[in-house]
Design an enzyme around this catalytic site. Structure first.
Site, short mmCIF file in Angstrom:
data_model
loop_
_atom_site.label_atom_id
_atom_site.label_comp_id
_atom_site.label_asym_id
_atom_site.label_seq_id
_atom_site.Cartn_x
_atom_site.Cartn_y
_atom_site.Cartn_z
N LYS A 49 4.89 6.53 0.47
CA LYS A 49 4.50 6.78 -0.91
C LYS A 49 4.52 8.29 -1.21
CE LYS A 49 1.70 2.54 -1.34
NZ LYS A 49 0.33 1.98 -1.44
N ARG A 56 -2.64 4.17 8.18
CA ARG A 56 -3.70 4.49 7.22
C ARG A 56 -4.99 4.88 7.92
NH1 ARG A 56 -2.33 -0.74 3.43
NH2 ARG A 56 -0.73 0.20 2.10
N TYR A 95 5.15 -3.93 -8.23
CA TYR A 95 3.73 -4.31 -8.11
C TYR A 95 3.31 -5.30 -9.20
CZ TYR A 95 2.58 -0.86 -4.45
OH TYR A 95 2.49 -0.16 -3.27
N THR A 106 -5.68 -1.98 3.58
CA THR A 106 -5.39 -1.32 2.30
C THR A 106 -6.30 -0.10 2.07
OG1 THR A 106 -4.78 -3.48 1.41
CG2 THR A 106 -5.16 -1.72 -0.18
N PHE A 110 -6.76 -1.18 -11.85
CA PHE A 110 -6.16 0.03 -11.31
C PHE A 110 -4.64 0.07 -11.46
CE2 PHE A 110 -6.69 -3.03 -7.80
CZ PHE A 110 -5.38 -3.14 -7.34
N HIS A 123 3.55 1.85 1.97
CA HIS A 123 3.61 0.46 1.52
C HIS A 123 4.36 -0.37 2.55
CE1 HIS A 123 4.69 -3.20 -0.62
NE2 HIS A 123 5.95 -2.95 -0.34
N ARG A 138 2.67 -4.60 8.90
CA ARG A 138 1.37 -4.61 8.22
C ARG A 138 0.26 -4.15 9.19
NH1 ARG A 138 0.94 -5.44 2.69
NH2 ARG A 138 -0.95 -6.68 2.96
N GLU A 181 11.92 -7.13 -2.38
CA GLU A 181 11.77 -5.68 -2.52
C GLU A 181 13.02 -4.94 -2.05
OE1 GLU A 181 8.01 -4.99 -0.57
OE2 GLU A 181 6.95 -6.16 -2.08
N ASN A 241 -2.97 5.85 -0.12
CA ASN A 241 -2.91 5.27 1.22
C ASN A 241 -1.55 5.37 1.89
OD1 ASN A 241 -1.73 3.25 -0.25
ND2 ASN A 241 -3.22 1.65 0.28
P1 GTP Z 1 0.89 -2.08 -0.45
O1 GTP Z 1 1.54 -2.07 0.90
O2 GTP Z 1 1.01 -0.75 -1.18
O3 GTP Z 1 1.34 -3.26 -1.29
O4 GTP Z 1 -0.68 -2.23 -0.15
P2 GTP Z 1 -1.48 -3.52 0.32
O5 GTP Z 1 -0.56 -4.69 0.43
O6 GTP Z 1 -2.26 -3.11 1.50
O7 GTP Z 1 -2.49 -3.73 -0.90
P3 GTP Z 1 -2.23 -4.43 -2.31
O8 GTP Z 1 -0.85 -5.02 -2.38
O9 GTP Z 1 -3.37 -5.31 -2.58
O10 GTP Z 1 -2.33 -3.20 -3.30
C1 GTP Z 1 -1.20 -2.39 -3.57
C2 GTP Z 1 -1.64 -0.96 -3.69
O11 GTP Z 1 -2.44 -0.82 -4.84
C3 GTP Z 1 -2.51 -0.44 -2.56
O12 GTP Z 1 -1.79 -0.03 -1.42
C4 GTP Z 1 -3.18 0.74 -3.23
O13 GTP Z 1 -2.29 1.87 -3.27
C5 GTP Z 1 -3.38 0.22 -4.63
N1 GTP Z 1 -4.72 -0.34 -4.79
C6 GTP Z 1 -5.19 -1.53 -4.33
N2 GTP Z 1 -6.48 -1.70 -4.65
C7 GTP Z 1 -6.82 -0.57 -5.33
C8 GTP Z 1 -8.03 -0.13 -5.94
O14 GTP Z 1 -9.06 -0.79 -5.91
N3 GTP Z 1 -7.99 1.10 -6.55
C9 GTP Z 1 -6.87 1.87 -6.59
N4 GTP Z 1 -6.89 3.08 -7.20
N5 GTP Z 1 -5.70 1.48 -6.02
C10 GTP Z 1 -5.69 0.28 -5.42
MG MG Z 2 0.78 -5.23 -1.10
#
Ligand code: GTP
Ligand code: MG
Length: 143
Positions: A3, A96, A43, A85, A51, A109, A79, A120, A106
């Site tokens: 990212k 992370r 997304y 996350t 958010f 992705h 993962r 994707e 974080n």
């Molecule tokens: P990705 O690999 O980026 O998809 O992350 P993930 O699969 O671990 O988490 P998820 O798909 O649920 O969320 C996608 C992204 O949204 C996260 O990696 C964060 O960057 C962002 N995100 C998720 N929850 C929050 C939140 O509560 N606040 C904020 N600011 N960002 C969030």
């Molecule tokens: Mg995700």
């Protein structure tokens, strides 16, 4: 995908190195700044979240490094390598867990299922972007 914060913090090599050392095979890679449309489509499952706008602003805030990695169990393993996350819940030893302190920054992705990995890959790279090659280390990584 590394990212924008990961690119700005100079973590691209560190992150790619973890996937290489694990034994996965790089099939595509590019550095570019994603459009708002691409970030929203990527997304889209999170579009109802409070958010979402911050997430799209974050992902479009600078260049990212998009990659396709291949190998035995790569999606689930990636993962695990990436970690939870919320970086404060991510185990030490994960990307992370070692390199980030907040969910909204974080660093990386990872696709959450093989189907989403395919989706994707199409979204970020389009047709025909995967490079076919035979890693010479393969017999030393898989039987
Ligand atoms: P990705 O690999 O980026 O998809 O992350 P993930 O699969 O671990 O988490 P998820 O798909 O649920 O969320 C996608 C992204 O949204 C996260 O990696 C964060 O960057 C962002 N995100 C998720 N929850 C929050 C939140 O509560 N606040 C904020 N600011 N960002 C969030
Ligand atoms: Mg995700």
């Amino acid at each position: 995908m590394v990212k924008p914060d990961g690119v700005q913090r100079g973590l691209v090599g560190e992150i790619i190195g973890r996937f290489e050392r694990k034994g996965f095979t790089l099939r595509a890679l590019k550095l570019f700044r994603p459009s708002k449309e691409l970030a929203e489509e990527h997304y889209k499952d999170l579009s109802a979240k409070p958010f979402f706008k911050d997430l799209v602003d974050y992902i479009t805030s600078g260049p990212v490094v998009a990659m396709v990695w291949e190998g035995n169990g790569v999606v689930a393993s990636a993962r695990k390598l990436i970690g939870a996350t919320n970086p404060l819940n991510a185990e030490p030893g994960t990307i992370r867990g070692d390199l980030a302190i907040q969910t909204g920054r974080n660093v990386v992705h990872g696709s959450d299922s093989p189907e989403n990995g395919e989706r994707e890959t199409g979204l970020w790279f389009g047709e025909g972007a995967l490079v076919e090659w035979e890693p010479s280390l393969k017999p030393w990584l898989t039987e």
